[in-house]
Design a protein around this motif. Structure first.
Motif, short mmCIF file in Angstrom:
data_model
loop_
_atom_site.label_atom_id
_atom_site.label_comp_id
_atom_site.label_asym_id
_atom_site.label_seq_id
_atom_site.Cartn_x
_atom_site.Cartn_y
_atom_site.Cartn_z
N ILE A 1 0.78 -1.17 -0.07
CA ILE A 1 0.22 -0.09 0.17
C ILE A 1 1.04 1.34 -0.04
CG2 ILE A 1 -1.66 1.37 1.34
CD1 ILE A 1 -2.75 -1.21 2.51
N ILE A 2 0.66 2.23 -0.81
CA ILE A 2 1.12 3.63 -0.75
C ILE A 2 -0.02 4.53 -0.66
CG2 ILE A 2 2.33 5.24 -2.14
CD1 ILE A 2 3.89 3.07 -3.47
N THR A 23 1.65 4.23 4.38
CA THR A 23 2.65 3.92 3.32
C THR A 23 3.38 2.39 3.87
OG1 THR A 23 2.50 5.88 1.99
CG2 THR A 23 4.37 4.00 1.72
N GLU A 24 3.41 1.45 3.27
CA GLU A 24 3.95 0.17 3.72
C GLU A 24 5.12 -0.11 2.50
OE1 GLU A 24 0.83 -2.73 3.57
OE2 GLU A 24 -0.23 -1.77 5.36
N GLU A 32 7.61 6.79 -6.34
CA GLU A 32 7.64 7.80 -7.41
C GLU A 32 6.57 7.47 -8.41
OE1 GLU A 32 8.27 11.28 -8.99
OE2 GLU A 32 9.36 10.74 -7.11
N SER A 33 6.26 6.39 -8.63
CA SER A 33 5.12 5.96 -9.50
C SER A 33 3.97 6.45 -9.02
CB SER A 33 5.15 4.52 -9.87
OG SER A 33 3.99 4.35 -10.57
N ALA A 34 3.65 6.26 -7.83
CA ALA A 34 2.45 6.50 -7.12
C ALA A 34 2.18 7.97 -7.20
CB ALA A 34 2.17 6.06 -5.69
N THR A 58 -4.92 5.96 -2.02
CA THR A 58 -4.52 4.91 -1.65
C THR A 58 -4.25 3.90 -2.80
OG1 THR A 58 -5.47 5.10 0.61
CG2 THR A 58 -4.37 2.97 -0.03
N TYR A 59 -2.91 3.60 -3.02
CA TYR A 59 -2.73 2.36 -4.16
C TYR A 59 -2.30 1.27 -3.60
CZ TYR A 59 -2.51 6.78 -7.20
OH TYR A 59 -2.73 7.83 -7.68
N LYS A 60 -3.00 0.23 -4.06
CA LYS A 60 -2.68 -1.09 -3.52
C LYS A 60 -2.02 -1.85 -4.66
CE LYS A 60 -6.29 -1.53 -0.02
NZ LYS A 60 -7.32 -2.42 0.32
#
Length: 65
Positions: A1-2, A23-24, A32-34, A58-60
């Motif tokens: 997760i970010i 963020t994990e 950087e991508s997120a 939140t990006y998983k």
């Protein structure tokens, strides 16, 4: 997760993006991508909204699929 903390203007454009609490993932290229994905996000325009609004995205990431 970010988790990415964002600030969005009335035009729906992300004007600031930073890595947020929760963020994990420590991999800098994934972070950087997120951040880039968040900065490229566009939300609905609202002239009656506050000048700047705060929120999170939140990006998983699923590894190996």
């Amino acid at each position: 997760i970010i988790v990415v903390d964002i600030k969005v203007n009335r035009e729906g454009r992300v004007v600031e993006a930073t890595i947020g609490k929760g963020t994990e993932i420590t991999d800098m290229s994934m972070r950087e991508s997120a951040l880039q994905a968040a900065k490229n996000s566009i939300f609905n325009k609202d002239e009656n909204a506050p000048e700047i609004q705060s929120g999170t995205i939140t990006y998983k990431y699923i590894i190996g699929q």
